[in-house]
Design a protein around this motif. Sequence first.
Motif, PDB file in Angstrom:
ATOM      1  N   GLU A 179      -3.570   4.326  -6.504  1.00  0.00           N
ATOM      2  CA  GLU A 179      -4.493   3.767  -5.524  1.00  0.00           C
ATOM      3  C   GLU A 179      -3.959   2.399  -5.093  1.00  0.00           C
ATOM      4  O   GLU A 179      -3.592   1.577  -5.931  1.00  0.00           O
ATOM      5  CB  GLU A 179      -5.890   3.601  -6.143  1.00  0.00           C
ATOM      6  CG  GLU A 179      -6.961   3.192  -5.165  1.00  0.00           C
ATOM      7  CD  GLU A 179      -7.329   4.289  -4.181  1.00  0.00           C
ATOM      8  OE1 GLU A 179      -7.888   3.933  -3.118  1.00  0.00           O
ATOM      9  OE2 GLU A 179      -7.054   5.486  -4.485  1.00  0.00           O
TER      10      GLU A 179
ATOM     11  N   ASP B  47       0.829  -1.208   0.000  1.00  0.00           N
ATOM     12  CA  ASP B  47       0.000   0.000   0.000  1.00  0.00           C
ATOM     13  C   ASP B  47       0.863   1.258   0.000  1.00  0.00           C
ATOM     14  O   ASP B  47       0.579   2.227  -0.724  1.00  0.00           O
ATOM     15  CB  ASP B  47      -0.924   0.005   1.215  1.00  0.00           C
ATOM     16  CG  ASP B  47      -2.081  -0.988   1.071  1.00  0.00           C
ATOM     17  OD1 ASP B  47      -2.180  -1.634   0.016  1.00  0.00           O
ATOM     18  OD2 ASP B  47      -2.872  -1.117   2.030  1.00  0.00           O
ATOM     19  N   ASP B  48       1.920   1.264   0.813  1.00  0.00           N
ATOM     20  CA  ASP B  48       2.780   2.445   0.884  1.00  0.00           C
ATOM     21  C   ASP B  48       3.512   2.687  -0.433  1.00  0.00           C
ATOM     22  O   ASP B  48       3.703   3.836  -0.857  1.00  0.00           O
ATOM     23  CB  ASP B  48       3.797   2.287   2.016  1.00  0.00           C
ATOM     24  CG  ASP B  48       3.163   2.456   3.382  1.00  0.00           C
ATOM     25  OD1 ASP B  48       2.022   2.961   3.456  1.00  0.00           O
ATOM     26  OD2 ASP B  48       3.799   2.084   4.393  1.00  0.00           O
TER      27      ASP B  48
ATOM     28  N   ARG C 178       1.006   4.242  -2.868  1.00  0.00           N
ATOM     29  CA  ARG C 178       0.732   5.655  -2.531  1.00  0.00           C
ATOM     30  C   ARG C 178       1.903   6.549  -2.917  1.00  0.00           C
ATOM     31  O   ARG C 178       1.712   7.666  -3.396  1.00  0.00           O
ATOM     32  CB  ARG C 178       0.435   5.785  -1.037  1.00  0.00           C
ATOM     33  CG  ARG C 178      -0.869   5.128  -0.595  1.00  0.00           C
ATOM     34  CD  ARG C 178      -1.184   5.490   0.846  1.00  0.00           C
ATOM     35  NE  ARG C 178      -2.328   4.742   1.355  1.00  0.00           N
ATOM     36  CZ  ARG C 178      -2.229   3.658   2.104  1.00  0.00           C
ATOM     37  NH1 ARG C 178      -1.021   3.212   2.468  1.00  0.00           N
ATOM     38  NH2 ARG C 178      -3.303   3.026   2.525  1.00  0.00           N
TER      39      ARG C 178
END
Length: 406
Positions: A282, A273-274, A277
Amino acid sequence: MLTGTNLLWLGDFNQSLVLNEIRSKESISRVELAERTGLTAQTVSNIVRRLLDAGLVLEAGRRSSRGGKRATMLRLNAESCYAVGLHIDPARTTLVVTDLRGRVVTRVSRRTPAARGPGRVIGALVRAVHQIVERSGVPADRVLGIGVATPGPIDPGGGLVVEPPNLPGWHSVPLRESLESGTGLPVVLDNDATAATIGERWAGGEARSADMAFLYFGTGIGGGLVLGGRPYRGISKNAGEFGHITVVVGGRECRCGNRGCLETYLSPHAIIDDAARRRGEEPPRLPRGSAATVEYYGRVCRAAAAGEEDALAVIEAAADHLGHAVVTLTNILDVPMVVLGGWGISGIGDLYRRAVTEAAATQPIARAMRKTRVELSITGDDAAAVGAASMVLHTTYAPRFGGPAG
């Protein structure tokens, strides 16, 4: 159905002590065994004779001496018996057969059908155990048993997997009983991080003889402890949940119900996720612990190892959180060694090791009085599976170390 052997299950503490000393050395004499164990020469001689007769130990020539009789050296007969290790991770299940020294003879890895429920998983495991023993070519009567490493929390006394957050639908599953019934072999059960710690200690010999903390990187972040020469499991047998040390007060929401846990910044899902981002994308909606998650995470790690700027920045930020957690750990426990292992650091272990080494050298309160060694696991990606097999060997031959402690 496989049939386990009872011949080699040793109840004599002194005998186990002597065998463990022989195991930890390439070779050793009877005189050295007496010195290291505190047993009399006659007691050592009697025990060694029993071990030689059982085939667990071999004579390995004589060592030259400045004077007097040359000492007969002894070494472990690693091929005398074997154990099966089984690691259930939400993403994949790994099975190994190891010899008495903890060396892997045969290995297989496959996706864990976790979404199908514990019944389907256990049925697949029973079949896999039979297959890997046959594939290994080792005599079935030399297989001592099965060690199982699984995400916690667990009830090792009852052989139950209680409510692991990364294995949905597993509610007090009688895993030990089911595997014993299906395979005919005795089964020992522990959480994956504690199993990895035991495996590291068993395979490491003198290099891992000191007390230590083991941080295990898988679908989640776990850990194990060796304190006072024995695994420390805690009152509920679930000590070492290092992934739930708070590193950011009021930070990210964790599946455990708290906020700011290390796992929310260091797990594969968090890294993915990081990384997304940071690239202005997304975050992908990938099931936690799925094969797609493992593959995506591997790409991020390989990019970081190659020096790709965004991926490297994400891993360095995660390593910084890890360093803070290890400082907390060493301040509380004062252990001389921290070991990092598990498939989750494959390819990026050195990045984490350097960050933790720097933090451990500069931040703990006792830094002027002791230096904490930070090492990568010698058992590699399969630390938990090798550790699971080692639990069987420990329980059999080193009960003081392998048995429950505080």
